[in-house]
Write a protein that holds these residues in place. Structure first.
Motif, PDB file in Angstrom:
ATOM      1  N   UNK A  63      61.692  50.753  80.285  1.00 22.71           N
ATOM      2  CA  UNK A  63      63.092  50.429  79.143  1.00 22.71           C
ATOM      3  C   UNK A  63      62.898  48.826  79.263  1.00 22.71           C
ATOM      4  N   UNK A  64      61.988  48.181  79.645  1.00 25.73           N
ATOM      5  CA  UNK A  64      61.957  46.669  79.761  1.00 25.73           C
ATOM      6  C   UNK A  64      60.829  45.881  79.564  1.00 25.73           C
ATOM      7  N   UNK A  65      60.682  45.141  78.718  1.00 24.32           N
ATOM      8  CA  UNK A  65      59.249  44.334  78.478  1.00 24.32           C
ATOM      9  C   UNK A  65      59.728  42.829  78.533  1.00 24.32           C
ATOM     10  N   UNK A  66      58.804  42.078  79.311  1.00 30.13           N
ATOM     11  CA  UNK A  66      59.233  40.699  79.553  1.00 30.13           C
ATOM     12  C   UNK A  66      57.844  40.093  78.814  1.00 30.13           C
ATOM     13  N   UNK A  67      58.023  39.067  77.851  1.00 29.40           N
ATOM     14  CA  UNK A  67      57.078  38.230  77.441  1.00 29.40           C
ATOM     15  C   UNK A  67      57.335  36.772  77.858  1.00 29.40           C
ATOM     16  N   UNK A  68      55.875  36.089  78.740  1.00 31.53           N
ATOM     17  CA  UNK A  68      56.402  34.716  79.253  1.00 31.53           C
ATOM     18  C   UNK A  68      55.196  34.041  78.295  1.00 31.53           C
ATOM     19  N   UNK A  69      55.707  32.736  77.785  1.00 33.53           N
ATOM     20  CA  UNK A  69      54.852  31.665  77.218  1.00 33.53           C
ATOM     21  C   UNK A  69      54.747  30.596  78.195  1.00 33.53           C
ATOM     22  N   UNK A  79      55.582  44.947  81.635  1.00 31.74           N
ATOM     23  CA  UNK A  79      56.386  46.243  81.486  1.00 31.74           C
ATOM     24  C   UNK A  79      56.690  47.032  82.752  1.00 31.74           C
ATOM     25  N   UNK A  80      57.637  47.980  82.659  1.00 31.58           N
ATOM     26  CA  UNK A  80      57.620  48.841  83.739  1.00 31.58           C
ATOM     27  C   UNK A  80      57.327  50.350  83.295  1.00 31.58           C
ATOM     28  N   UNK A  81      56.297  50.382  82.674  1.00 31.46           N
ATOM     29  CA  UNK A  81      56.112  51.719  82.204  1.00 31.46           C
ATOM     30  C   UNK A  81      55.236  52.551  83.210  1.00 31.46           C
ATOM     31  N   UNK A  82      54.363  53.230  82.899  1.00 31.69           N
ATOM     32  CA  UNK A  82      53.504  54.264  83.849  1.00 31.69           C
ATOM     33  C   UNK A  82      52.375  53.216  84.409  1.00 31.69           C
ATOM     34  N   UNK A  83      52.139  52.470  83.804  1.00 30.88           N
ATOM     35  CA  UNK A  83      50.917  51.489  84.431  1.00 30.88           C
ATOM     36  C   UNK A  83      49.700  52.141  83.654  1.00 30.88           C
ATOM     37  N   UNK A  84      48.544  51.328  83.524  1.00 31.60           N
ATOM     38  CA  UNK A  84      47.457  51.852  82.888  1.00 31.60           C
ATOM     39  C   UNK A  84      46.538  52.623  83.879  1.00 31.60           C
ATOM     40  N   UNK A 192      53.950  50.028  86.432  1.00 36.51           N
ATOM     41  CA  UNK A 192      54.134  49.014  85.427  1.00 36.51           C
ATOM     42  C   UNK A 192      52.826  48.342  85.195  1.00 36.51           C
ATOM     43  N   UNK A 193      52.590  47.448  84.326  1.00 38.01           N
ATOM     44  CA  UNK A 193      51.392  46.893  83.980  1.00 38.01           C
ATOM     45  C   UNK A 193      51.780  45.178  83.390  1.00 38.01           C
ATOM     46  N   UNK A 194      50.969  44.061  83.922  1.00 39.81           N
ATOM     47  CA  UNK A 194      51.256  42.939  83.435  1.00 39.81           C
ATOM     48  C   UNK A 194      49.731  42.383  83.104  1.00 39.81           C
ATOM     49  N   UNK A 195      49.762  41.708  81.862  1.00 44.31           N
ATOM     50  CA  UNK A 195      48.479  41.470  81.087  1.00 44.31           C
ATOM     51  C   UNK A 195      48.741  39.897  80.821  1.00 44.31           C
ATOM     52  N   UNK A 196      48.087  39.075  81.377  1.00 47.49           N
ATOM     53  CA  UNK A 196      47.900  37.500  81.202  1.00 47.49           C
ATOM     54  C   UNK A 196      46.870  36.966  80.721  1.00 47.49           C
ATOM     55  N   UNK A 197      46.540  36.512  79.439  1.00 47.11           N
ATOM     56  CA  UNK A 197      45.266  35.978  78.976  1.00 47.11           C
ATOM     57  C   UNK A 197      45.694  34.383  78.214  1.00 47.11           C
ATOM     58  N   UNK A 198      44.345  33.934  78.365  1.00 49.73           N
ATOM     59  CA  UNK A 198      44.230  32.617  77.630  1.00 49.73           C
ATOM     60  C   UNK A 198      43.250  32.600  76.423  1.00 49.73           C
ATOM     61  N   UNK A 199      44.063  32.332  75.414  1.00 50.60           N
ATOM     62  CA  UNK A 199      43.129  32.499  74.092  1.00 50.60           C
ATOM     63  C   UNK A 199      41.868  31.608  74.112  1.00 50.60           C
ATOM     64  N   UNK A 200      40.705  32.052  73.710  1.00 51.65           N
ATOM     65  CA  UNK A 200      39.610  31.420  73.755  1.00 51.65           C
ATOM     66  C   UNK A 200      39.491  30.225  72.523  1.00 51.65           C
ATOM     67  N   UNK A 201      39.216  28.745  72.980  1.00 52.09           N
ATOM     68  CA  UNK A 201      39.155  27.815  72.089  1.00 52.09           C
ATOM     69  C   UNK A 201      37.999  27.739  71.269  1.00 52.09           C
ATOM     70  N   UNK A 202      36.975  28.622  71.637  1.00 49.06           N
ATOM     71  CA  UNK A 202      35.663  28.859  70.839  1.00 49.06           C
ATOM     72  C   UNK A 202      35.955  29.687  69.677  1.00 49.06           C
ATOM     73  N   UNK A 203      37.227  30.400  69.626  1.00 44.80           N
ATOM     74  CA  UNK A 203      37.561  31.319  68.341  1.00 44.80           C
ATOM     75  C   UNK A 203      38.516  30.648  67.679  1.00 44.80           C
TER      76      UNK A 203
END
Length: 697
Positions: A63-69, A79-84, A192-203
């Motif tokens: 019931x909760x999603x957190x997005x951090x810039x 998120x606090x879901x089932x987890x991948x 839950x699952x946490x995904x953190x990524x850095x967008x590719x400056x080559x793209x």
């Protein structure tokens, strides 16, 4: 960019050549998957990850999603879901996490087992984001532990971080077998699952960034569409942390009230239902491992909130599995078709009471003052294009039409006192709109007034072109007579017309339509384009294929462009929706580079930063230039050749196409800064704490 991608691809280990075969295609042609590689594409990637978490919430998990810039340019979605899934997938021998982030079309949205409806990018979202990221980290809380895996441009491995995680850290790809790292423990039942990524400056293009306002706007929209889901947006990129929290329990009924631009004429009515249909689709056969064609039964759930207000603007937003479809599709077609038929039938049944005569209600009459949120949920929707702007599933049209006919029909024919009174008010409004439209048309046909919309002659100031080929012709709206004096000889008189305007036109955001028509500059613009305005605007009658705003490259020029954009967005919106409105990009500086024995070479720059880079490059190359470089204070300072070369010549110029999103944002800001509502403007000024010296300057 292709050479850099090829070089990056050559770094892959032999073990992952087959794993990354699909992801390499994503890196070579990212536009096919995310539309563009600017900020818009960056936001598209972010929403693919967020949508996966929202799909879990739709299924009743979390019931909760957190997005951090983050300040380092990365973004994290938790998120606090089932987890991948962390177990090994038997066909590939890889863990569920690796399958989801490295295999195209391998997510839980394929096979029909995981989600009844979902919003992800056709099952390829997570792997596409991974392919376009310089680094991506996944952490999964499941089975009493925290499991982690990292990827470098799609390739699984491990980063040897020293301190804070960074894509610059040494990366060790897995060579023998991939593994999930166990990096911590969690309490029993915590998932839950946490995904953190850095967008590719080559793209992605230089300057592409996550847009906080757009993120907050869509997060609010999603919270409306999924009642009870909390979405938190944290922006750590500035000097101070900015946090937004969105959670709504009223669902799309509350959403419709939020969107409504006028006081209510009717209550907010909720229309719900579902329908069955059959669809022939390719399905993965578990025994053979091949795709086979099968006919499957589908269920489409329909949920609509709508209300009519006392005004005349129409606001209809459509969604498929909580994903916005800004250009509509089969669900919108079914909604409008059924709504119009139902209202026509009710007007005909009450024609004597309403004094409607024999005239026919048209769509614009029925939609005037309507605010509606139309949502449908179905498995594996068909979209026209990867970016999901138009729903294509044909059967949805009839199902939505049936739900509207049944549910709204029951309200309009109800014997309950409140609903009966509201239905009567609605039909009176529709008939009033119909009569006003017919009267206006009759008046226009019988006694043409000498107004901005109806004058048969073109403005005296318009310098027209010779060609009548609308696809080729262009109307330049230029600032002032001095700019006209330069632009007139600089144009291609066969295809390019010029209309000068005197300074800043009327602010139509807070002016009445009567004031707008009485304003000479607004009238000249509408008259020159020749397609009318407002609800009677006819795009097919427009005299020019492009409308180009040409103003000085300064603050006043930007103000004039905003005023013009507000006029076009409010009264000639189809021009923007069809991509026919542009802003010209004149240069700021002209540098004359010296050449021995040859004529000087003119180099143009478009910002102070570009000027400094250009001068540094020339100095490094040992070239000299005439000091000081010329700075254009306005278009009138250019001669015709310079303006033609930089701004009007089709083979050399740069134009910025204005999108409906640009226009809406400009209108929102303009309403805040120039509208009648003082309180929000005062709050902005107080919160901004402007520098007194800058104001006095």
């Amino acid at each position: 960019m292709g050479d850099r991608l090829a070089a990056a691809a050559s770094d892959y280990s032999a073990r992952h050549l087959t794993v990354l075969e699909g992801l390499e295609a994503v890196r070579k042609r990212p536009g096919m998957y995310i539309g563009s590689t600017d900020s818009r594409g960056l936001m598209h990637c972010l929403w693919e990850i967020i949508d996966n978490a929202v799909d879990e919430a739709l299924g009743g998990h979390g019931e909760q999603i957190t997005v951090t810039l983050h300040a380092d340019g990365s973004v994290e979605v938790a998120d606090r879901a089932r987890g991948l899934p962390i177990d090994v997938e038997p066909r590939t021998g890889l863990t569920g996490v690796e399958v989801i982030f490295t295999k195209l079309h391998a997510g839980g949205k394929f096979g029909g087992g995981a989600y009844q409806s979902s919003g992800g990018l056709h099952g390829v979202g997570a792997s596409v984001v991974n392919a376009l990221s310089e680094r991506l980290d996944v952490e999964v809380d499941r089975d009493g532990a925290t499991w982690a895996m990292s990827f470098h441009r799609g390739e699984p491995g491990e980063f040897l971080d020293e301190g804070e995680p960074s894509p610059a850290a040494t990366f060790l790809p897995f060579t023998d077998a991939s593994r999930l790292r166990k990096v911590g423990k969690v309490k029993k039942g915590v998932t839950g699952t946490r995904v953190r990524y850095w967008a590719d400056p080559q793209v992605f293009t230089k300057g592409a960034e996550f847009l906080a306002d757009e993120l907050a706007r869509r997060a609010r929209q999603t919270a409306f569409l999924v009642p009870g889901l909390g979405i938190e947006i944290i922006d750590d990129r500035g000097d101070e942390r900015v946090v937004h929290d969105f959670k709504y329990d009223g669902g799309i009924s509350e959403f419709a009230e939020y969107l409504a631009p006028d006081p209510a004429l009717t209550a907010t009515w909720r229309l719900t239902g579902e329908g069955e249909f059959q669809e022939t689709i390719p399905v993965l056969d578990e025994e053979t491992g091949h795709m086979v064609t099968r006919e499957v039964d589908r269920t489409c759930e329909v949920d609509i909130a709508l209300r009519w207000g006392t005004g005349y603007d129409t606001v209809v937003q459509t969604f498929v599995n909580i994903i916005a479809t800004p250009k509509g599709g089969s669900h919108l077609a079914g909604f409008e078709q059924s709504l119009l038929k139902l209202i026509r039938d009710q007007v005909a049944a009450n024609a004597r009471k309403l004094k409607a005569g024999t005239d026919k209600v048209e769509k614009d009459d029925a939609l005037a003052g309507l605010t509606a949120v139309v949502t449908v949920r179905l498995p594996e929707p068909q979209f026209e294009g990867q970016t999901k702007e138009v729903l294509g599933t044909p059967a949805v049209r009839q199902i939505v039409a049936q739900v509207v006919a049944r549910e709204l029909g029951a309200i309009l024919t109800s014997s309950k006192r409140d609903e009966k009174a509201q239905a009567s008010q609605l039909l009176e409004k529709v008939v009033s709109e119909m009569k006003a439209r017919i009267s206006a048309r009759s008046l226009k046909e019988t006694a043409r007034r000498k107004s901005a919309l109806e004058s048969s002659s073109l403005p005296v100031k318009l310098v027209d072109c010779r060609s009548n080929d609308v696809e080729q012709t262009e109307l330049f709206i230029v600032e002032g007579d001095s700019a006209l004096g330069t632009a007139k000889p600089a144009r291609d008189s066969e295809f390019q017309a010029i209309l000068p305007i005197r300074g800043k036109i009327l602010n139509v955001q807070k002016a009445s339509i009567g004031d707008m028509l009485g304003n000479a500059e607004c009238a000249a613009i509408i008259q020159s384009i020749g397609a009318g305005s407002g609800r009677t605007f006819d795009l097919s009658a427009a005299r020019y294929g492009k409308v180009i705003m040409l103003s000085d490259a300064d603050v006043d020029g930007a103000h004039i462009r905003t005023l013009l954009l507000t006029l076009i967005h409010r009264y000639m919106r189809p021009l923007i929706e069809e991509g026919r409105v542009y802003a010209a990009v004149p240069p700021l500086h002209r540098v004359l580079v010296k050449h021995r024995g040859k004529p000087d070479e003119a180099v143009y720059t478009y910002s102070d930063a570009e000027l400094h880079r250009t001068l540094a490059r020339l100095k490094k190359a040992g070239k000299s230039w005439h000091e000081p470089p010329q700075r254009y204070k306005g278009l009138g300072e250019m001669d015709a050749d310079q303006l033609a070369e930089t701004t009007m010549d089709r083979t050399k110029r740069t134009l910025r196409r204005v999108t409906i999103g640009d226009a809406e944002r400009a209108t929102e800001v303009f309403e805040l800064l120039m509208g009648n509502d003082v309180a929000p403007r005062r709050d902005l000024i107080v919160s901004s704490q402007p520098d007194r010296d800058r104001i006095d300057a």
